[in-house]
Write an enzyme that holds these catalytic residues in place. Structure first.
Site: not given
Length: 276
Positions: A63, A193
């Site tokens: 990706i 994150y």
């Protein structure tokens, strides 16, 4: 061109992604594609499922690589005329004790988790057929990270009118702010994150809104979810859920019945809609 329904799971050679593929092989009435950056690892994972009597197909997908995404797009268009289920599961996280500079962690984490996921959506969402299902795997950390944002940022991320361009601008700003070591002063939490997953959850809300505006009659349902704390290479052995348990909510959303009109544009965990 095949009339067979088709499902694609990104980042699915191990962990939660692999468990999602396993469940879809058992429950989805069509072809299920396991994808991975590394064809060797991907084929190995397909072989493991074959030993369990399950048939998954493999297609390479990184990706982070737009050409790789577009190759998958062209393949799906040509072979199936689109796709029915897309689960955006691919993601990365640095370990808590990783000594990589925070600005590098921020750039690398957002490149995959937000920008990579967004690129997959840009290329593949137009291919999703009527009654299709899209699941963006986010994290409860997106909720706690949202709580760690300044009030101004929280308002932006909760807005029902924020655009994809505005979201991209904010995610880019976070990375730039970390490079200048001003991210905390600028109202950001100290988790790359967490911010990347805020991006995924908000992106999902925007995409669902766009589907309502542009493809209302197609009955496509798109949601973000948190799989929970799952024992994977990413979360480690102390986590409370098995990968199969972590797959439950993503699979539930991927297999919402064709007469369902929701959930849509929501953030779920344990099959339950959470307030964003």
């Amino acid at each position: 061109m095949s009339n067979v329904p088709v499902a694609v799971v990104t980042g699915s050679n191990k962990g939660i992604g692999f468990a999602i593929v396993r469940a879809l092989c058992k429950q989805f009435p069509g072809d299920v594609y396991l994808t991975a950056r590394d064809p060797g690892r991907g084929q190995e994972a397909v072989a493991k499922l074959q030993e369990e009597g399950l048939r998954a197909l493999f297609h390479q997908l990184d990706i982070d690589d737009l050409q790789s995404i577009r190759a998958l797009r062209d393949f799906l268009k040509e072979k199936y005329g689109g796709l029915n289920v897309l689960v955006n599961n691919a993601g990365i996280a640095f370990k808590v004790h990783d000594t990589t500079p925070f600005a590098v962690q921020a750039e690398v984490t957002l490149k995959t988790n937000f920008f990579g996921t967004r690129n997959v959506c840009t290329e593949l969402l137009p291919l999703v057929k009527p009654y299709g299902r899209v699941v963006n795997v986010s994290s409860m950390v997106s909720s706690s990270a949202l709580g760690g944002c300044s009030r101004e940022l929280q308002q932006k991320f909760r807005s029902d009118t924020i655009t994809e361009d505005e979201l991209v601008e904010l995610m880019t700003k976070f990375v730039e702010d970390t490079k200048k070591s001003v991210h905390e002063k600028e109202g950001w939490p100290n988790t790359a994150y967490g911010v990347s997953k805020i991006g995924v959850t908000v992106l999902s809300r925007i995409q669902a809104r766009m589907l309502n505006e542009k493809r209302k009659g197609d009955h496509i349902l798109l949601n973000a979810c948190c799989p929970g704390w799952v024992r994977t290479d990413m979360a480690g052995p102390k986590a409370t859920k098995s990968p199969d348990e972590g797959a439950e909510t993503p699979v539930y959303l991927a297999l919402l019945p064709s007469d369902a009109d929701g959930p849509h544009g929501q953030f779920l965990s344990n099959k339950t809609v959470r307030t964003w």
